[in-house]
Write an enzyme that holds these catalytic residues in place. Structure first.
Site, PDB file in Angstrom:
ATOM      1  CE  LYS A  33      -5.245  -0.983   2.175  1.00  0.00           C
ATOM      2  NZ  LYS A  33      -3.997  -1.731   2.265  1.00  0.00           N
ATOM      3  CE  LYS A  72       2.056   2.471   4.660  1.00  0.00           C
ATOM      4  NZ  LYS A  72       1.462   1.643   3.562  1.00  0.00           N
ATOM      5  CB  SER A 132      -0.907   0.006   1.239  1.00  0.00           C
ATOM      6  OG  SER A 132      -1.822  -1.054   1.176  1.00  0.00           O
TER       7      SER A 132
END
Length: 293
Positions: free
Chosen positions: A171, A239, A96
């Site tokens: 995502k 993140k 990701s």
């Protein structure tokens, strides 16, 4: 069956590589952790001493790495994937990361004769272990079709959502919804417990109505027990929320709820909970109400 080089054998990558071995693929893995390599060896996979060794001769290369810097180093860096993969190899990046980095990997991979897909996943450790991950894929239809045997081995739902980088946008949307849902479930628990309600029974009712969802199904008991063993760490969700905010800025859209969720996750990390599961947003909700568990 394919010869696969698998880079990144952490919480998610390790069970994914194991599923590929059991499906009959010839899997050679590399990770910086000796424990991770030992797990692959125990699963009858092969272990490599470097990225170059894992990638050499592979028809398919899979990467599952924490963030952009690791992908850039492993894939684009000196003696990395692009320096060692053979022409025509299919690179599937399950990491990701930002759409910009995925597009760069696809562009530079194509210049080296590689086919590239960005294929971030959702489902956490449980989804990886049970091989029911949801996989959102960016790239060409031809390359997606070639990767279907891999996707069907490690996942349950897999869709091509657009060109290179598109998987990362989906995502980002996923992490936005997941983070927001955890935050709301946390507040619901705090509200019910503060009011003297049987929160376990309350969440069971919620799970049977319009508020139903995977997070309530899978996480409500652990949250009530304050069991925050990481399936997906706050650090990683922090993140990802950075990716969400950057993606929204690039697309020139406003996500006020997303910005709030990002701040709540940042608060959890600042309070020292970065190594806990993202369901530990419950601790933030408790702190805001002065109800520390």
């Amino acid at each position: 069956m394919s010869k696969i080089g698998f880079i990144g054998l952490g919480i998610m990558g390790s069970p994914m590589a194991g599923h590929l071995v059991r499906a009959g693929h010839d899997v050679t893995g590399f990770d910086l952790s000796e424990d991770s390599l030992a797990r692959l060896r125990a699963a009858a996979g092969n272990v490599a001493g470097s990225v170059a060794e894992a990638v050499g001769g592979a028809e398919i290369i899979a990467t599952m790495l924490p963030a952009d810097p690791q992908v850039e180093a492993v894939v684009l860096g000196e003696n990395g994937v692009l320096d060692n993969a053979g022409p025509g190899a299919l690179l599937i990046d399950f990491s990701s990361i930002t759409p910009q980095t995925s597009r760069r990997v696809a562009r530079e991979g194509a210049a080296k004769g590689l086919r590239v897909l960005d294929a971030p996943v959702s489902g956490g450790e449980r989804g990886a272990v049970d091989a029911v991950l949801s996989i959102m894929v960016g790239g060409s239809q031809e390359d997606f079709d070639a990767a279907v045997p891999i996707f069907e081995t490690v996942g349950k739902t897999y869709r091509l959502v657009g060109p290179a980088g598109a998987g990362q946008y989906v995502k980002a949307a996923n992490q936005l919804v997941v983070g927001g849902t955890y935050a709301l479930v946390a507040e619901a628990i705090v509200l019910m417990e503060a009011a003297g309600v049987n929160a376990a029974a309350g969440l069971e009712v919620l799970a049977g109505g319009l508020a139903a969802g995977r997070i309530l199904d899978l996480k409500r008991e652990a949250m009530l027990a304050r069991d925050f063993q990481p399936g997906f760490r706050i650090d990683l969700h922090h993140k990802d929320m950075g990716i969400v905010l950057e993606a929204a800025r690039g697309a020139e859209v406003a996500i006020p709820m997303g910005a709030l969720v990002a701040q709540l996750i940042a608060s959890a990390r600042a309070q020292g909970h970065g190594g806990l599961d993202h369901s530990a947003l419950l601790k933030v909700a408790e702190n805001l109400s002065g109800r520390n568990s």
